[in-house]
Write a protein that holds these residues in place. Structure first.
Motif, PDB file in Angstrom:
ATOM      1  N   MET A   1     111.359 -13.805  54.932  1.00  0.00           N
ATOM      2  CA  MET A   1     112.257 -14.754  54.282  1.00  0.00           C
ATOM      3  C   MET A   1     112.066 -14.622  52.765  1.00  0.00           C
ATOM      4  SD  MET A   1     114.460 -17.376  54.897  1.00  0.00           S
ATOM      5  CE  MET A   1     114.237 -17.594  56.628  1.00  0.00           C
ATOM      6  N   PRO A   2     113.154 -14.543  52.029  1.00  0.00           N
ATOM      7  CA  PRO A   2     113.018 -14.392  50.571  1.00  0.00           C
ATOM      8  C   PRO A   2     112.564 -15.688  49.896  1.00  0.00           C
ATOM      9  CG  PRO A   2     115.327 -14.601  51.167  1.00  0.00           C
ATOM     10  CD  PRO A   2     114.546 -14.553  52.456  1.00  0.00           C
ATOM     11  N   VAL A   3     112.065 -15.535  48.688  1.00  0.00           N
ATOM     12  CA  VAL A   3     111.701 -16.667  47.847  1.00  0.00           C
ATOM     13  C   VAL A   3     112.925 -16.986  47.014  1.00  0.00           C
ATOM     14  CG1 VAL A   3     110.160 -17.410  46.001  1.00  0.00           C
ATOM     15  CG2 VAL A   3     109.310 -15.890  47.793  1.00  0.00           C
ATOM     16  N   MET A   4     113.258 -18.267  46.886  1.00  0.00           N
ATOM     17  CA  MET A   4     114.503 -18.629  46.211  1.00  0.00           C
ATOM     18  C   MET A   4     114.398 -19.965  45.484  1.00  0.00           C
ATOM     19  SD  MET A   4     116.340 -19.561  49.789  1.00  0.00           S
ATOM     20  CE  MET A   4     115.479 -18.225  50.549  1.00  0.00           C
ATOM     21  N   PRO A   5     115.345 -20.238  44.587  1.00  0.00           N
ATOM     22  CA  PRO A   5     115.378 -21.565  43.968  1.00  0.00           C
ATOM     23  C   PRO A   5     115.615 -22.626  45.048  1.00  0.00           C
ATOM     24  CG  PRO A   5     116.783 -20.039  42.776  1.00  0.00           C
ATOM     25  CD  PRO A   5     116.365 -19.350  44.041  1.00  0.00           C
ATOM     26  N   LEU A   6     115.150 -23.836  44.798  1.00  0.00           N
ATOM     27  CA  LEU A   6     115.236 -24.914  45.780  1.00  0.00           C
ATOM     28  C   LEU A   6     116.669 -25.145  46.273  1.00  0.00           C
ATOM     29  CD1 LEU A   6     113.486 -27.208  47.138  1.00  0.00           C
ATOM     30  CD2 LEU A   6     114.563 -28.694  45.454  1.00  0.00           C
ATOM     31  N   VAL A   7     117.644 -25.126  45.386  1.00  0.00           N
ATOM     32  CA  VAL A   7     119.018 -25.409  45.811  1.00  0.00           C
ATOM     33  C   VAL A   7     119.527 -24.367  46.806  1.00  0.00           C
ATOM     34  CG1 VAL A   7     119.648 -26.778  43.783  1.00  0.00           C
ATOM     35  CG2 VAL A   7     120.007 -24.310  43.758  1.00  0.00           C
ATOM     36  N   ALA A  56      95.908 -18.205  51.801  1.00  0.00           N
ATOM     37  CA  ALA A  56      97.099 -18.144  52.639  1.00  0.00           C
ATOM     38  C   ALA A  56      96.784 -18.582  54.071  1.00  0.00           C
ATOM     39  CB  ALA A  56      97.689 -16.740  52.630  1.00  0.00           C
ATOM     40  N   ALA A  57      95.624 -18.205  54.582  1.00  0.00           N
ATOM     41  CA  ALA A  57      95.237 -18.605  55.941  1.00  0.00           C
ATOM     42  C   ALA A  57      95.150 -20.129  56.035  1.00  0.00           C
ATOM     43  CB  ALA A  57      93.911 -17.969  56.326  1.00  0.00           C
ATOM     44  N   ARG A  58      94.576 -20.768  55.016  1.00  0.00           N
ATOM     45  CA  ARG A  58      94.481 -22.229  55.024  1.00  0.00           C
ATOM     46  C   ARG A  58      95.876 -22.849  54.957  1.00  0.00           C
ATOM     47  NH1 ARG A  58      93.125 -26.328  57.356  1.00  0.00           N
ATOM     48  NH2 ARG A  58      92.992 -28.223  56.131  1.00  0.00           N
ATOM     49  N   LEU A  59      96.757 -22.299  54.126  1.00  0.00           N
ATOM     50  CA  LEU A  59      98.123 -22.820  54.012  1.00  0.00           C
ATOM     51  C   LEU A  59      98.887 -22.665  55.327  1.00  0.00           C
ATOM     52  CD1 LEU A  59      99.026 -21.557  50.443  1.00  0.00           C
ATOM     53  CD2 LEU A  59      98.525 -23.912  51.150  1.00  0.00           C
ATOM     54  N   MET A  60      98.706 -21.536  55.990  1.00  0.00           N
ATOM     55  CA  MET A  60      99.375 -21.317  57.274  1.00  0.00           C
ATOM     56  C   MET A  60      98.854 -22.293  58.327  1.00  0.00           C
ATOM     57  SD  MET A  60     101.685 -19.076  56.942  1.00  0.00           S
ATOM     58  CE  MET A  60     101.964 -19.239  55.206  1.00  0.00           C
ATOM     59  N   ALA A  61      97.544 -22.575  58.293  1.00  0.00           N
ATOM     60  CA  ALA A  61      96.969 -23.544  59.234  1.00  0.00           C
ATOM     61  C   ALA A  61      97.552 -24.940  58.982  1.00  0.00           C
ATOM     62  CB  ALA A  61      95.446 -23.566  59.110  1.00  0.00           C
ATOM     63  N   ALA A  92     104.603 -14.131  42.153  1.00  0.00           N
ATOM     64  CA  ALA A  92     103.858 -13.119  42.911  1.00  0.00           C
ATOM     65  C   ALA A  92     103.192 -13.763  44.132  1.00  0.00           C
ATOM     66  CB  ALA A  92     102.816 -12.450  42.019  1.00  0.00           C
ATOM     67  N   PHE A  93     102.602 -14.940  43.948  1.00  0.00           N
ATOM     68  CA  PHE A  93     101.979 -15.645  45.069  1.00  0.00           C
ATOM     69  C   PHE A  93     103.032 -15.939  46.138  1.00  0.00           C
ATOM     70  CE2 PHE A  93     100.531 -19.253  47.494  1.00  0.00           C
ATOM     71  CZ  PHE A  93      99.171 -19.052  47.638  1.00  0.00           C
ATOM     72  N   ALA A  94     104.197 -16.417  45.702  1.00  0.00           N
ATOM     73  CA  ALA A  94     105.273 -16.749  46.642  1.00  0.00           C
ATOM     74  C   ALA A  94     105.734 -15.508  47.406  1.00  0.00           C
ATOM     75  CB  ALA A  94     106.448 -17.382  45.892  1.00  0.00           C
ATOM     76  N   ARG A  95     105.893 -14.387  46.718  1.00  0.00           N
ATOM     77  CA  ARG A  95     106.301 -13.140  47.391  1.00  0.00           C
ATOM     78  C   ARG A  95     105.257 -12.711  48.417  1.00  0.00           C
ATOM     79  NH1 ARG A  95     107.834 -11.708  42.175  1.00  0.00           N
ATOM     80  NH2 ARG A  95     105.931 -10.493  41.893  1.00  0.00           N
ATOM     81  N   ASN A  96     103.985 -12.798  48.053  1.00  0.00           N
ATOM     82  CA  ASN A  96     102.916 -12.434  48.987  1.00  0.00           C
ATOM     83  C   ASN A  96     102.872 -13.378  50.182  1.00  0.00           C
ATOM     84  OD1 ASN A  96     102.104 -10.229  47.471  1.00  0.00           O
ATOM     85  ND2 ASN A  96     100.658 -11.431  46.272  1.00  0.00           N
ATOM     86  N   LEU A  97     103.081 -14.668  49.939  1.00  0.00           N
ATOM     87  CA  LEU A  97     103.103 -15.645  51.027  1.00  0.00           C
ATOM     88  C   LEU A  97     104.298 -15.382  51.949  1.00  0.00           C
ATOM     89  CD1 LEU A  97     101.620 -18.172  52.103  1.00  0.00           C
ATOM     90  CD2 LEU A  97     103.187 -19.548  50.703  1.00  0.00           C
ATOM     91  N   ALA A  98     105.420 -15.011  51.364  1.00  0.00           N
ATOM     92  CA  ALA A  98     106.632 -14.745  52.154  1.00  0.00           C
ATOM     93  C   ALA A  98     106.427 -13.594  53.143  1.00  0.00           C
ATOM     94  CB  ALA A  98     107.811 -14.444  51.229  1.00  0.00           C
ATOM     95  N   ARG A  99     105.533 -12.693  52.826  1.00  0.00           N
ATOM     96  CA  ARG A  99     105.237 -11.580  53.743  1.00  0.00           C
ATOM     97  C   ARG A  99     104.487 -12.039  54.985  1.00  0.00           C
ATOM     98  NH1 ARG A  99     103.591  -8.764  48.669  1.00  0.00           N
ATOM     99  NH2 ARG A  99     105.432  -7.621  48.017  1.00  0.00           N
ATOM    100  N   LEU A 100     103.904 -13.227  54.924  1.00  0.00           N
ATOM    101  CA  LEU A 100     103.072 -13.729  56.013  1.00  0.00           C
ATOM    102  C   LEU A 100     103.752 -14.774  56.887  1.00  0.00           C
ATOM    103  CD1 LEU A 100      99.750 -14.212  54.008  1.00  0.00           C
ATOM    104  CD2 LEU A 100     100.461 -12.228  55.358  1.00  0.00           C
ATOM    105  N   THR A 101     104.946 -15.194  56.513  1.00  0.00           N
ATOM    106  CA  THR A 101     105.602 -16.274  57.243  1.00  0.00           C
ATOM    107  C   THR A 101     107.111 -16.080  57.306  1.00  0.00           C
ATOM    108  OG1 THR A 101     105.886 -18.684  57.361  1.00  0.00           O
ATOM    109  CG2 THR A 101     105.783 -17.728  55.155  1.00  0.00           C
TER     110      THR A 101
END
Length: 157
Positions: A1-7, A56-61, A92-101
């Motif tokens: 899923m891509p990272v995007m502006p809230l709207v 990221a593991a803690r956030l996914m939990a 960069a954090f958001a892009r990396n997180l997007a790869r995991l979820t």
């Protein structure tokens, strides 16, 4: 899923379901969550940065525990609207997180959030030590509440 502006995130979200808000600092990550109806944001915890994988593991939990339907990351935009190194780090954090979820990730302008929370905590007569312990999760809640209010406005009456 891509990272995007809230709207742009709004149409991808189901009608109900909790969101997790993040305030990414250099040493910690403030975490907040909304109720399933997305009306109220509350602080959850502060994660001390270790490695991206551990964070990221803690956030996914947390996302799994709360049956989260998406993430909102505070994007630290400069007062003049430009993006500096912290904003790039957040992206960069958001892009990396997007790869995991498969959960959508929205970015929300967090200008002055920490300063506003600091003022609220000082007004509540919180000691410096107490403020340091909770400011990141309060900032995450402040960011998420702003995003929730905006999403509610997009949904209409």
């Amino acid at each position: 899923m891509p990272v995007m502006p809230l709207v742009d995130l709004a149409p991808l979200l189901p009608t109900r379901g909790a969101l997790i808000g993040l305030d990414l600092g250099t040493k910690t990550i403030g975490v907040a969550a909304s109720d399933p109806d997305r009306r109220l944001a509350t602080g959850v915890e502060t994660i001390a940065h270790k490695t991206f994988s551990a964070d990221a593991a803690r956030l996914m939990a947390l996302a799994a525990e709360r049956k989260t339907v998406g993430f909102v990351l505070g994007l630290p935009i400069n007062m003049d609207g430009s993006e500096g190194p912290r904003a790039q780090s957040t992206r960069a954090f958001a892009r990396n997180l997007a790869r995991l979820t498969t959960l959508p990730i929205g970015l929300w302008d967090e200008r002055l959030s920490t300063a506003a929370v600091e003022r609220e905590l000082i007004a509540a007569d919180a000691s410096r030590k107490k403020r340091a312990a909770v400011i990141d999760q309060h900032a995450a809640a402040y960011i998420l509440q702003g995003a929730l209010d905006r999403l509610a406005g997009l949904a209409g009456p």
